[in-house]
Write a protein that holds these residues in place. Structure first.
Motif, PDB file in Angstrom:
ATOM      1  N   GLU A   1       0.846  -1.184   0.000  1.00  0.00           N
ATOM      2  CA  GLU A   1       0.000   0.000   0.000  1.00  0.00           C
ATOM      3  C   GLU A   1       0.885   1.237   0.000  1.00  0.00           C
ATOM      4  O   GLU A   1       2.061   1.183   0.388  1.00  0.00           O
ATOM      5  N   LEU A   2       0.310   2.350  -0.451  1.00  0.00           N
ATOM      6  CA  LEU A   2       1.010   3.630  -0.411  1.00  0.00           C
ATOM      7  C   LEU A   2       0.492   4.439   0.769  1.00  0.00           C
ATOM      8  O   LEU A   2      -0.718   4.571   0.947  1.00  0.00           O
ATOM      9  N   ARG A   3       1.418   4.972   1.548  1.00  0.00           N
ATOM     10  CA  ARG A   3       1.056   5.740   2.728  1.00  0.00           C
ATOM     11  C   ARG A   3       1.576   7.171   2.587  1.00  0.00           C
ATOM     12  O   ARG A   3       2.736   7.380   2.213  1.00  0.00           O
ATOM     13  N   PRO A   4       0.738   8.142   2.864  1.00  0.00           N
ATOM     14  CA  PRO A   4       1.198   9.535   2.786  1.00  0.00           C
ATOM     15  C   PRO A   4       2.155   9.835   3.929  1.00  0.00           C
ATOM     16  O   PRO A   4       2.116   9.173   4.975  1.00  0.00           O
ATOM     17  N   PRO A   5       3.031  10.829   3.756  1.00  0.00           N
ATOM     18  CA  PRO A   5       3.908  11.218   4.866  1.00  0.00           C
ATOM     19  C   PRO A   5       3.084  11.704   6.052  1.00  0.00           C
ATOM     20  O   PRO A   5       1.957  12.181   5.895  1.00  0.00           O
ATOM     21  N   GLN A   6       3.625  11.579   7.231  1.00  0.00           N
ATOM     22  CA  GLN A   6       2.926  12.017   8.428  1.00  0.00           C
ATOM     23  C   GLN A   6       2.661  13.512   8.355  1.00  0.00           C
ATOM     24  O   GLN A   6       3.534  14.308   8.022  1.00  0.00           O
ATOM     25  N   GLY A   7       1.430  13.884   8.652  1.00  0.00           N
ATOM     26  CA  GLY A   7       1.050  15.287   8.630  1.00  0.00           C
ATOM     27  C   GLY A   7       0.716  15.832   7.259  1.00  0.00           C
ATOM     28  O   GLY A   7       0.526  17.042   7.098  1.00  0.00           O
ATOM     29  N   ALA A   8       0.613  14.957   6.231  1.00  0.00           N
ATOM     30  CA  ALA A   8       0.329  15.420   4.873  1.00  0.00           C
ATOM     31  C   ALA A   8      -1.131  15.792   4.682  1.00  0.00           C
ATOM     32  O   ALA A   8      -1.486  16.448   3.698  1.00  0.00           O
ATOM     33  N   GLY A   9      -2.002  15.366   5.574  1.00  0.00           N
ATOM     34  CA  GLY A   9      -3.405  15.755   5.514  1.00  0.00           C
ATOM     35  C   GLY A   9      -4.170  15.124   4.377  1.00  0.00           C
ATOM     36  O   GLY A   9      -3.775  14.115   3.790  1.00  0.00           O
ATOM     37  N   THR A  10      -5.296  15.784   4.047  1.00  0.00           N
ATOM     38  CA  THR A  10      -6.181  15.256   3.009  1.00  0.00           C
ATOM     39  C   THR A  10      -5.493  15.196   1.661  1.00  0.00           C
ATOM     40  O   THR A  10      -5.677  14.241   0.898  1.00  0.00           O
ATOM     41  N   ARG A  11      -4.687  16.199   1.377  1.00  0.00           N
ATOM     42  CA  ARG A  11      -3.997  16.223   0.091  1.00  0.00           C
ATOM     43  C   ARG A  11      -3.050  15.035  -0.041  1.00  0.00           C
ATOM     44  O   ARG A  11      -2.990  14.374  -1.086  1.00  0.00           O
ATOM     45  N   GLY A  12      -2.286  14.750   1.000  1.00  0.00           N
ATOM     46  CA  GLY A  12      -1.373  13.624   0.960  1.00  0.00           C
ATOM     47  C   GLY A  12      -2.093  12.302   0.801  1.00  0.00           C
ATOM     48  O   GLY A  12      -1.626  11.399   0.097  1.00  0.00           O
ATOM     49  N   THR A  13      -3.257  12.165   1.454  1.00  0.00           N
ATOM     50  CA  THR A  13      -4.034  10.938   1.333  1.00  0.00           C
ATOM     51  C   THR A  13      -4.530  10.741  -0.090  1.00  0.00           C
ATOM     52  O   THR A  13      -4.477   9.633  -0.644  1.00  0.00           O
ATOM     53  N   TYR A  14      -5.006  11.841  -0.702  1.00  0.00           N
ATOM     54  CA  TYR A  14      -5.496  11.734  -2.075  1.00  0.00           C
ATOM     55  C   TYR A  14      -4.370  11.382  -3.037  1.00  0.00           C
ATOM     56  O   TYR A  14      -4.517  10.511  -3.908  1.00  0.00           O
ATOM     57  N   ILE A  15      -3.207  12.019  -2.898  1.00  0.00           N
ATOM     58  CA  ILE A  15      -2.080  11.744  -3.786  1.00  0.00           C
ATOM     59  C   ILE A  15      -1.642  10.285  -3.659  1.00  0.00           C
ATOM     60  O   ILE A  15      -1.364   9.613  -4.663  1.00  0.00           O
ATOM     61  N   ALA A  16      -1.584   9.762  -2.426  1.00  0.00           N
ATOM     62  CA  ALA A  16      -1.187   8.370  -2.228  1.00  0.00           C
ATOM     63  C   ALA A  16      -2.172   7.425  -2.906  1.00  0.00           C
ATOM     64  O   ALA A  16      -1.775   6.449  -3.564  1.00  0.00           O
ATOM     65  N   LYS A  17      -3.469   7.701  -2.771  1.00  0.00           N
ATOM     66  CA  LYS A  17      -4.481   6.851  -3.397  1.00  0.00           C
ATOM     67  C   LYS A  17      -4.386   6.921  -4.918  1.00  0.00           C
ATOM     68  O   LYS A  17      -4.472   5.899  -5.604  1.00  0.00           O
ATOM     69  N   TRP A  18      -4.174   8.113  -5.453  1.00  0.00           N
ATOM     70  CA  TRP A  18      -4.078   8.286  -6.899  1.00  0.00           C
ATOM     71  C   TRP A  18      -2.857   7.537  -7.440  1.00  0.00           C
ATOM     72  O   TRP A  18      -2.947   6.841  -8.460  1.00  0.00           O
ATOM     73  N   CYS A  19      -1.721   7.640  -6.777  1.00  0.00           N
ATOM     74  CA  CYS A  19      -0.511   6.961  -7.229  1.00  0.00           C
ATOM     75  C   CYS A  19      -0.679   5.447  -7.172  1.00  0.00           C
ATOM     76  O   CYS A  19      -0.241   4.722  -8.081  1.00  0.00           O
ATOM     77  N   ALA A  20      -1.330   4.940  -6.116  1.00  0.00           N
ATOM     78  CA  ALA A  20      -1.536   3.497  -6.003  1.00  0.00           C
ATOM     79  C   ALA A  20      -2.386   2.976  -7.159  1.00  0.00           C
ATOM     80  O   ALA A  20      -2.109   1.905  -7.723  1.00  0.00           O
TER      81      ALA A  20
ATOM     82  N   TRP B   1       2.175  17.618  -9.301  1.00  0.00           N
ATOM     83  CA  TRP B   1       1.722  18.564  -8.272  1.00  0.00           C
ATOM     84  C   TRP B   1       2.784  19.555  -7.812  1.00  0.00           C
ATOM     85  O   TRP B   1       2.491  20.412  -6.996  1.00  0.00           O
ATOM     86  N   GLY B   2       4.002  19.412  -8.294  1.00  0.00           N
ATOM     87  CA  GLY B   2       5.034  20.353  -7.898  1.00  0.00           C
ATOM     88  C   GLY B   2       6.004  19.779  -6.886  1.00  0.00           C
ATOM     89  O   GLY B   2       5.749  18.746  -6.250  1.00  0.00           O
ATOM     90  N   ASP B   3       7.129  20.476  -6.708  1.00  0.00           N
ATOM     91  CA  ASP B   3       8.214  19.958  -5.877  1.00  0.00           C
ATOM     92  C   ASP B   3       7.857  19.854  -4.403  1.00  0.00           C
ATOM     93  O   ASP B   3       8.484  19.102  -3.660  1.00  0.00           O
ATOM     94  N   ARG B   4       6.863  20.618  -3.946  1.00  0.00           N
ATOM     95  CA  ARG B   4       6.540  20.626  -2.522  1.00  0.00           C
ATOM     96  C   ARG B   4       5.393  19.678  -2.172  1.00  0.00           C
ATOM     97  O   ARG B   4       4.971  19.616  -1.016  1.00  0.00           O
ATOM     98  N   ALA B   5       4.911  18.932  -3.151  1.00  0.00           N
ATOM     99  CA  ALA B   5       3.814  18.002  -2.888  1.00  0.00           C
ATOM    100  C   ALA B   5       4.316  16.823  -2.062  1.00  0.00           C
ATOM    101  O   ALA B   5       5.452  16.369  -2.219  1.00  0.00           O
ATOM    102  N   PRO B   6       3.497  16.303  -1.154  1.00  0.00           N
ATOM    103  CA  PRO B   6       3.915  15.174  -0.315  1.00  0.00           C
ATOM    104  C   PRO B   6       4.028  13.885  -1.124  1.00  0.00           C
ATOM    105  O   PRO B   6       3.093  13.499  -1.832  1.00  0.00           O
ATOM    106  N   VAL B   7       5.181  13.254  -1.045  1.00  0.00           N
ATOM    107  CA  VAL B   7       5.432  12.021  -1.789  1.00  0.00           C
ATOM    108  C   VAL B   7       5.141  10.828  -0.885  1.00  0.00           C
ATOM    109  O   VAL B   7       5.730  10.697   0.196  1.00  0.00           O
ATOM    110  N   PRO B   8       4.240   9.932  -1.293  1.00  0.00           N
ATOM    111  CA  PRO B   8       3.929   8.767  -0.439  1.00  0.00           C
ATOM    112  C   PRO B   8       5.076   7.772  -0.431  1.00  0.00           C
ATOM    113  O   PRO B   8       5.983   7.819  -1.268  1.00  0.00           O
ATOM    114  N   GLU B   9       5.019   6.875   0.515  1.00  0.00           N
ATOM    115  CA  GLU B   9       5.975   5.775   0.565  1.00  0.00           C
ATOM    116  C   GLU B   9       5.220   4.471   0.423  1.00  0.00           C
ATOM    117  O   GLU B   9       4.039   4.381   0.768  1.00  0.00           O
ATOM    118  N   ILE B  10       5.904   3.458  -0.107  1.00  0.00           N
ATOM    119  CA  ILE B  10       5.262   2.162  -0.314  1.00  0.00           C
ATOM    120  C   ILE B  10       5.654   1.236   0.835  1.00  0.00           C
ATOM    121  O   ILE B  10       6.813   1.175   1.229  1.00  0.00           O
TER     122      ILE B  10
END
Length: 467
Positions: A81-100, A379-388
């Motif tokens: 699974e892909l997990r957003p970085p800690q504290g990434a919020g809703t945006r990080g969760t969406y990016i992780a789901k989209w990448c997965a 999303w740009g250089d400052r977007a939260p990158v998920p980890e697998i």
């Protein structure tokens, strides 16, 4: 041909060369001397001969293939699974789901070197054996969204190291010390040693996994350099054992003939007598009788009643390879001493420790070479990158998990209901569904708040990122 621009992302730039169809086959020529020559060439950055030798050893050694497959599939075969970085919020969760979702869409047509994402994971885990493994990524762009479209296998024989320890992509056609091979790579852009540095390509063009396995210089990494010796010695043992089996089945046939020099012996055997004797020795494998001249003699020796030399050598080589690859032997072979359940649990724990380390290492590579380029180009250089994350730990009984949650709830410990459902393999209730044990599910948030494609989002770029 230019391979360094951003346009290279959308096409294959490193097709498997025709030369790769003619990998070196060692066969009976695999000797300690040839192994030493191959390893010496690899020390200087020429890795193609080492890759060919390791491929052949794995192909012909069933035990080696088995233990390597166990280590590879402990990670590649695990759920992920892909997990957003800690504290990434809703945006990080969406990016992780989209990448997965994008990773699960990667498929491969039959044949060729393309891989589905699960198969690509297994190929990348092969780096534990070869020391390095790679995939070429073909990207596609839909609006402002960048996503991997295909993954193509890059054989370990195509890697090379230069004097600065930079990993290069090379069509293995140069001359390595002690190796006979054509002098250049013809028209290939990668044909002249050491090829093109992989860090010259745009980020995300290649996924290259080079894990720390033994902790040494890059040219000497990988389990292959460790297990090639016991695997080679095992081949000697099997080769000798087959010859012994032939002796055991037919007996050792010995023919003698009189030279005429012994005063008390018979008459000297002529050339025709010797030829008849040789023919009889050859026929003894299928015939039960023989006619030979009286100037010659044929003798058949039986085999010794106890011969465990070959068995012991094969068992020793197998156990050495198991320890090198899996860190233990009890789950692959049980020696004369046997084992017990407690010892088996200890050995399983060792394998689990290696699987966790392999998963963390592979996850870091995928985040660097695949997920980060995918996220930052969209999303740009400052977007939260998920980890697998890989589920390498053995699954616990659902009854045991539910019982633990029940005890914690009765003790008054607040818990995350979504996490509890996930660990119990229970889906989230649909909106308005009739439930038991709790309240009706809350409606999901508005799509625009999740940042779905096409929705108005404050953190989305106003236009696609420029190349």
């Amino acid at each position: 041909m230019s391979v360094l621009g951003i346009g290279a992302l959308a096409r294959i730039v490193a097709d498997a060369p025709f030369n790769d169809r003619f990998a070196k086959v060692y066969g009976a020529a695999l000797t300690p001397q040839s192994v030493t020559t191959v390893l010496a060439a690899a020390d200087q950055g020429y890795l193609w001969a080492l890759a060919d030798m390791l491929d052949e050893l794995r192909e012909r050694d069933t035990h080696l293939h088995s233990v390597l497959a166990k280590r590879e599939q402990a990670v590649a075969g695990a759920e992920w699974e892909l997990r957003p970085p800690q504290g990434a919020g809703t945006r990080g969760t969406y990016i992780a789901k989209w990448c997965a979702e994008r990773l699960r869409e990667i498929e491969a047509a039959p044949g060729g070197t393309e891989r589905s994402f699960p198969d690509a994971l297994a190929d990348l885990m092969g780096a534990a054996y070869h020391g390095r493994a790679g995939m070429e990524v073909v990207w596609r762009r839909e609006g402002r969204y960048w996503m991997p479209n295909a993954l193509s296998f890059v054989h370990p024989r195509r890697f090379a190291y230069a004097t600065d320890w930079r990993l290069h992509l090379w069509d293995a056609s140069g001359t390595a010390p002690g190796m006979q091979y054509p002098a250049n790579g013809g028209d290939s852009a990668f044909g002249r040693f050491p090829g093109i540095p992989l860090d010259s390509f745009p980020a995300g063009k290649f996924v290259v996994h080079a894990p720390r396995v033994r902790g040494t210089y890059p040219t000497r990494e990988g389990l292959g350099r460790t297990v090639c010796w016991p695997s080679t010695f095992k081949r000697f043992a099997i080769r000798d054992f087959l010859a012994f089996a032939e002796w055991a089945g037919r007996g050792l046939r010995i023919g003698t003939y009189s030279t005429g020099t012994d005063p008390n012996g018979g008459a000297r055997a002529v050339d025709e007598d010797v030829r008849v004797l040789e023919a009889m020795l050859e026929r003894m494998s299928s015939a039960v009788s023989a006619v030979i001249p009286d100037s010659t003699k044929l003798q058949v020796l039986g085999t010794p009643s106890d011969n465990k030399v070959h068995d012991r050598l094969v068992l020793l080589c197998n156990s050495e390879m198991s320890k090198a690859v899996l860190g233990e032997t009890l789950t692959t072979e049980v020696g004369e001493a046997g084992g017990n359940r407690a010892l088996g649990q200890v050995h399983d724990d060792v394998r689990l420790m290696l699987a966790r380390a392999d998963a963390r290492s592979l996850g870091a590579t995928l985040r660097r070479d695949l997920l980060r380029p995918m996220v930052q180009r969209t999303w740009g250089d400052r977007a939260p990158v998920p980890e697998i994350a890989f589920a390498t730990d053995p699954k616990e009984s659902l009854d045991a998990i539910a019982g633990r949650y029940l005890k914690l709830a009765q003790a008054g410990l607040p818990m995350d209901a979504a996490y509890a459902r996930k660990s119990l393999s229970l889906p989230e209730p649909e909106e308005g569904a009739q439930t038991f044990g709790g309240a009706t599910a809350e409606p999901e948030p508005d799509a625009s708040a999740q940042g779905e494609p096409g929705a108005a989002r404050n953190d989305a770029p106003t236009k696609p990122l420029d190349e």
